[in-house]
Design a protein around this motif. Structure first.
Motif, PDB file in Angstrom:
ATOM      1  N   VAL A 128      32.290  27.102  42.652  1.00 27.89           N
ATOM      2  CA  VAL A 128      31.588  26.865  41.633  1.00 27.89           C
ATOM      3  C   VAL A 128      29.953  27.642  41.840  1.00 27.89           C
ATOM      4  N   ALA A 129      29.034  27.419  41.764  1.00 26.85           N
ATOM      5  CA  ALA A 129      27.543  28.911  42.058  1.00 26.85           C
ATOM      6  C   ALA A 129      26.470  27.655  41.013  1.00 26.85           C
ATOM      7  N   ASP A 130      25.514  28.287  41.480  1.00 22.39           N
ATOM      8  CA  ASP A 130      24.133  28.407  41.034  1.00 22.39           C
ATOM      9  C   ASP A 130      23.315  29.201  40.084  1.00 22.39           C
ATOM     10  N   VAL A 131      24.170  29.926  40.493  1.00 23.22           N
ATOM     11  CA  VAL A 131      23.605  31.859  39.448  1.00 23.22           C
ATOM     12  C   VAL A 131      25.060  32.189  38.964  1.00 23.22           C
ATOM     13  N   LEU A 132      24.797  32.698  37.835  1.00 24.39           N
ATOM     14  CA  LEU A 132      26.418  33.379  37.624  1.00 24.39           C
ATOM     15  C   LEU A 132      26.437  34.724  36.735  1.00 24.39           C
ATOM     16  N   PRO A 381      22.169  27.876  30.949  1.00 26.77           N
ATOM     17  CA  PRO A 381      21.801  28.341  32.539  1.00 26.77           C
ATOM     18  C   PRO A 381      21.339  28.987  33.340  1.00 26.77           C
ATOM     19  N   ASN A 382      20.772  29.794  33.497  1.00 27.66           N
ATOM     20  CA  ASN A 382      20.943  30.898  35.256  1.00 27.66           C
ATOM     21  C   ASN A 382      22.358  31.610  34.441  1.00 27.66           C
ATOM     22  N   PHE A 383      22.169  32.202  33.912  1.00 26.89           N
ATOM     23  CA  PHE A 383      23.395  32.642  33.427  1.00 26.89           C
ATOM     24  C   PHE A 383      22.906  34.102  33.383  1.00 26.89           C
ATOM     25  N   PHE A 384      23.436  35.763  33.442  1.00 24.51           N
ATOM     26  CA  PHE A 384      22.348  36.190  33.281  1.00 24.51           C
ATOM     27  C   PHE A 384      22.836  37.578  33.353  1.00 24.51           C
ATOM     28  N   MET A 385      23.060  38.600  31.829  1.00 23.13           N
ATOM     29  CA  MET A 385      23.652  39.922  31.985  1.00 23.13           C
ATOM     30  C   MET A 385      23.515  41.688  32.015  1.00 23.13           C
ATOM     31  N   LEU A 386      23.984  42.016  33.189  1.00 25.36           N
ATOM     32  CA  LEU A 386      23.731  42.979  32.712  1.00 25.36           C
ATOM     33  C   LEU A 386      24.759  43.547  32.042  1.00 25.36           C
ATOM     34  N   ASN A 407      15.837  43.784  38.624  1.00 26.45           N
ATOM     35  CA  ASN A 407      14.776  43.601  38.970  1.00 26.45           C
ATOM     36  C   ASN A 407      13.967  42.128  38.139  1.00 26.45           C
ATOM     37  N   TYR A 408      14.748  42.406  36.711  1.00 27.28           N
ATOM     38  CA  TYR A 408      14.061  41.167  35.920  1.00 27.28           C
ATOM     39  C   TYR A 408      14.839  39.958  36.307  1.00 27.28           C
ATOM     40  N   ILE A 409      15.485  40.132  36.439  1.00 25.50           N
ATOM     41  CA  ILE A 409      17.018  38.730  37.176  1.00 25.50           C
ATOM     42  C   ILE A 409      16.027  38.332  37.971  1.00 25.50           C
ATOM     43  N   GLU A 410      15.859  39.069  38.657  1.00 24.57           N
ATOM     44  CA  GLU A 410      15.765  38.709  40.246  1.00 24.57           C
ATOM     45  C   GLU A 410      13.810  37.300  40.373  1.00 24.57           C
ATOM     46  N   GLN A 411      13.257  38.420  39.156  1.00 22.20           N
ATOM     47  CA  GLN A 411      12.518  37.405  39.222  1.00 22.20           C
ATOM     48  C   GLN A 411      12.711  35.725  38.604  1.00 22.20           C
ATOM     49  N   LEU A 412      13.390  36.166  37.701  1.00 24.03           N
ATOM     50  CA  LEU A 412      13.779  34.660  37.565  1.00 24.03           C
ATOM     51  C   LEU A 412      14.912  33.442  38.056  1.00 24.03           C
ATOM     52  N   VAL A 413      15.053  34.191  39.044  1.00 22.59           N
ATOM     53  CA  VAL A 413      15.669  34.194  40.083  1.00 22.59           C
ATOM     54  C   VAL A 413      15.381  33.319  40.776  1.00 22.59           C
TER      55      VAL A 413
END
Length: 490
Positions: A128-132, A381-386, A407-413
């Motif tokens: 389980v995670a808060d961020v994927l 939500p809280n799902f990010f792709m590189l 850098n973009y993801i980090e600002q949202l996180v």
């Protein structure tokens, strides 16, 4: 990490270049509540999978390095694959990533329950995670073409990403299907080193000449003593001119930059191939850069070796001991290599990823994969792709792209970490606006100028970043929060 910060749990999928980057950046922040799941047995991603002869990166080695970890030891301007794999292995060691990686672990499904991500592995474990974070890469699912009779071949047959190193190729008759960068590299490496080599080409490629520059011990010492020399290779005037010309060419098919590239590749063909018949076989009927540009210092030289034969007449079928062409020619072969690329539209698939209210990513991507600025997706939500769908591709450094995306993801996180919000995802309207603008711009790129390629979707629209790279830098510099749905923390 500040004492009042929320201790987020992260799951990162993939331990290739992008997954390692995510882990390293988290560790630099002092975070250690994360895991990297990797389906393979080691790090490196595509550089672990691809071990064929001649494998190399067509991005300059010093540009294909993390901005925070220069490597003065590259042996050449374009680094061979084994060195790149070693680089990522050394990065994993240097930054202590192995303690966070679970190898031989493939993810089967990911499900958002309204608060967190629930992840199941193929072997039945749950997490389980808060961020994927999906760092699964673009080119990792081999594409096997539907060639009639392929299953009947009795010699050795395999995809280029599954190279058989147990074979002594010196006395073998080898066929290579496909002539993208991989096929070109394999043919150049095997030329003169096998009994017979047939290069099966469905459509020829324009070849951009490039220097086969090797770095001497003195060069490496200079790079070690003065990192500014590396920075000059990465972003000095010559690098900027080369990158600027290519970027201008692909986004505007009528640009003088594309005309210049066309002139270079045509001259390369004319000056390099002596036999008029072979020259015409190798002459594409589409514009330069319509397909992903192929760089090679020696393909035209190697393809003229007496042991090599180029056949563009089209494959009729594969038989037990060779390949029959449509014009009746039959090539007896011992080995058949499928340098036929990858399923570039797969991304995170075949994983099942279920977002808010049961939204299935496979259904959302039924027509083609899409993501808001290639990073985030509505209702996930809280799902990010590189290096996700429609990100900059094609002879760019994917490392630079991934670093800007992080850098973009980090600002949202950070919005989650600070406790202001519990979930962040782009709005449907934001994605729709992005896709409309991107589609219209993509139709004007060189990729839409009249050729078939893995960039195109079922409707023939290039699934690419169609704007200047400077615009990508701009939008990745700071998220537009008005384009996001932010769920306040309880």
């Amino acid at each position: 990490m500040p004492a009042d910060a929320r201790n987020l749990r992260y799951i990162i999928i993939g331990a290739g270049m992008a997954g390692l980057l995510a882990g390293i950046r988290l560790r630099e922040r002092g975070e250690d509540n994360f895991v990297i799941y990797e389906k393979g047995d080691s790090v490196g991603g595509t550089w672990r999978e691809n071990t064929y002869p001649g494998v190399a990166c067509d991005t300059p080695a010093h540009s294909y390095s993390y901005s925070f970890a220069f490597n003065p030891e590259w042996s050449a301007f374009y680094a061979p694959g084994p060195e790149i794999r070693n680089y990522f292995e050394s990065m994993a060691e240097r930054y202590g990533m192995h303690q966070f990686i679970q190898f031989n672990t493939e993810i089967g499904s990911c499900r958002w329950d309204g608060e967190r991500w629930h992840v199941k592995t193929k072997d039945g474990r749950e997490d389980v995670a808060d961020v994927l974070v999906a760092a699964t890469g673009v080119l990792h699912h081999p594409n096997t073409p539907a060639i009639p009779g392929l299953e009947n071949f009795q010699g050795a047959s395999f995809h280029s990403a599954r190279w058989d190193h147990s074979i002594d190729y010196a006395d073998k008759r080898v066929g290579v299907v496909g002539n993208g960068s991989t096929g070109v590299q394999i043919v150049a490496a095997l030329s003169g080193n096998v009994q017979k080599l047939v290069h099966f080409q469905r459509s020829p490629q324009w070849i951009m000449p490039c220097p086969d520059t090797r770095y001497s011990d003195e060069d490496k010492a200079a790079f070690r003593d003065d990192p500014d020399r590396i920075e000059d290779v990465r972003s000095g005037p010559e690098a900027q001119a080369r990158r600027g010309r290519f970027l201008a060419a692909i986004i505007d098919a009528d640009s003088p930059e594309l005309a210049e590239i066309q002139s270079i590749v045509e001259k390369n063909l004319e000056d390099s191939i002596r036999d008029p018949e072979l020259r015409e076989k190798l002459r594409p009927d589409y514009r330069a850069a319509c397909k992903r540009m192929v760089f090679s210092p020696n393909y035209y030289e190697k393809v003229q070796d007496p042991s090599v034969y180029v056949d563009t007449s089209g494959i009729e079928r594969v038989e037990a001991n060779g390949v029959l062409m449509r014009d009746g020619t039959f090539h007896e072969l011992d080995v058949l290599v499928l340098a036929t690329g990858f399923k570039a539209d797969a991304f995170v698939r075949p994983m099942t990823i279920t977002g808010r209210d049961g939204v299935d990513l496979n259904q959302l991507w039924d027509v083609h994969p899409k993501a808001y600025y290639a990073v985030t997706i509505p209702d996930f939500p809280n799902f990010f792709m590189l290096n996700g769908p429609t990100g900059p591709v094609g002879n760019f450094s994917l490392i630079d792209i991934a670093e800007r995306q992080w850098n973009y993801i980090e600002q949202l996180v950070s919005l989650l970490r600070e406790g202001k919000y519990s979930a962040v995802a782009p709005t449907q309207a934001a994605l729709q606006t992005y896709e409309q603008k991107r589609t219209e711009a993509a139709k004007k790129t060189v990729f839409a100028s009249g050729c078939s390629s893995w960039y195109l979707d079922a409707d023939g629209v290039p699934q690419v970043w169609p704007w200047p790279y400077e615009y990508f830098m701009e939008v990745m510099d700071k998220p537009k929060l008005e384009d996001y749905s932010l769920t306040p923390a309880a």
